[in-house]
Design an enzyme around this catalytic site. Structure first.
Site, short mmCIF file in Angstrom:
data_model
loop_
_atom_site.label_atom_id
_atom_site.label_comp_id
_atom_site.label_asym_id
_atom_site.label_seq_id
_atom_site.Cartn_x
_atom_site.Cartn_y
_atom_site.Cartn_z
CB CYS A 1 -45.07 83.47 126.58
SG CYS A 1 -46.27 84.84 127.23
CG HIS B 1 -42.53 82.42 130.91
ND1 HIS B 1 -41.72 82.64 129.14
CD2 HIS B 1 -43.61 83.28 130.72
CE1 HIS B 1 -42.46 83.96 128.97
NE2 HIS B 1 -43.67 84.04 129.55
CD GLU C 1 -39.05 80.65 129.14
OE1 GLU C 1 -39.16 81.90 128.64
OE2 GLU C 1 -39.82 79.79 129.49
#
Length: 272
Positions: free
Chosen positions: A120, A210, A212
């Protein structure tokens, strides 16, 4: 097994064997511990989420640094297996000194062809370092929630070579996008923000989404950044957890295989 052949071999005490190995140099060399991975975070309570957990599961310590709060960045990547710059509420166009420092520092990874992953904001910083435009959507739209991801021809070829499948839908939390810089390949595209994944050199990647995120992170972001879920194009908070159950298995599988590929030394990648 022949019992007589077994008994004919003398039993050598462990201490004696070790002493002989030390004298003759025949001791099996220990495999060196994996180098740490540099993790750059941007808020006091930020965590590397699932990416950090998977890196640790592979034996890598996490060297967590927060330049926003005064932590320095290394002058070389020789002591690290790779570097990950995560996201944050700030933008790559912001005038803060730490933002400029991180953008400039990405040149270290590109110059050394070190393993780099920008997520990002980190991807936007990578694009900006390489001279590409980082921009806010002209109609004020945002991608907050789960959105479709499309592969480019370059992305399909790379996935085939690397041994993973891109997820078809990914979790987003951003209102800025970036163009694909000169010298990089665009691997995946999206809707309101067309460039979703780029690759430069052999080991430097930037992704807009994202992988994660965990359910706990998702809930925390949804509460603290509730206003983002009300922007044009964004999805409401309850849709995020629904999307997690539907789409996360493919994202988790991709991330696991991507990290294996990303952490390979250049020689391993060439011989694979």
């Amino acid at each position: 097994m022949n019992d007589h052949a077994f008994l004919a071999s003398p039993i050598v005490p462990v201490r004696t064997r070790r002493a002989r190995q030390a004298r003759t140099g025949s001791a099996r060399p220990r495999k060196p511990a994996p180098k740490p991975v540099l993790v750059v975070l941007h808020q006091e309570q930020s965590t590397p989420g699932r990416v950090g957990r998977l890196l640790q599961a592979r034996g890598h310590a996490l060297d967590i640094r927060k330049p926003r709060f005064g932590d320095p960045l290394p002058q070389t990547m020789r002591e690290h297996a790779g570097a990950v710059i995560f996201g944050g509420p700030m933008g790559a166009n912001d005038p803060d000194d730490f933002v400029k420092t991180e953008i400039d520092w990405i040149g270290t990874c590109l110059k050394e062809d070190a393993a780099f992953l920008g997520i990002c904001l980190g991807a936007q910083m990578m694009a900006k370092h390489m001279g590409a435009r980082v921009y806010t959507h002209g109609e004020g739209r945002a991608e907050v929630g789960y959105y479709k991801l499309d592969q480019t021809d370059a992305g399909r070829d790379h996935a085939l070579e690397a041994g993973f499948d891109w997820p078809g839908t990914v979790y987003q939390w951003h209102r800025d996008g970036f163009d694909c810089p000169t010298g990089a390949d665009c691997l995946a595209t999206g809707g309101d923000f067309p460039v979703q994944a780029i690759k430069a050199e052999s080991r430097c990647y930037g992704i807009q989404f994202h992988p994660e995120v965990t359910p706990a992170m998702m809930c925390r972001w949804g509460v603290r950044g509730h206003e983002r879920t009300l922007m044009p194009g964004a999805q409401l908070r309850h849709q995020h957890l629904e999307g997690w159950y539907q789409h996360d298995p493919a994202i988790r599988l991709w991330l696991d295989r991507f990290l294996d590929h990303w952490l390979k030394a250049p020689a391993e990648t060439e011989s694979a």
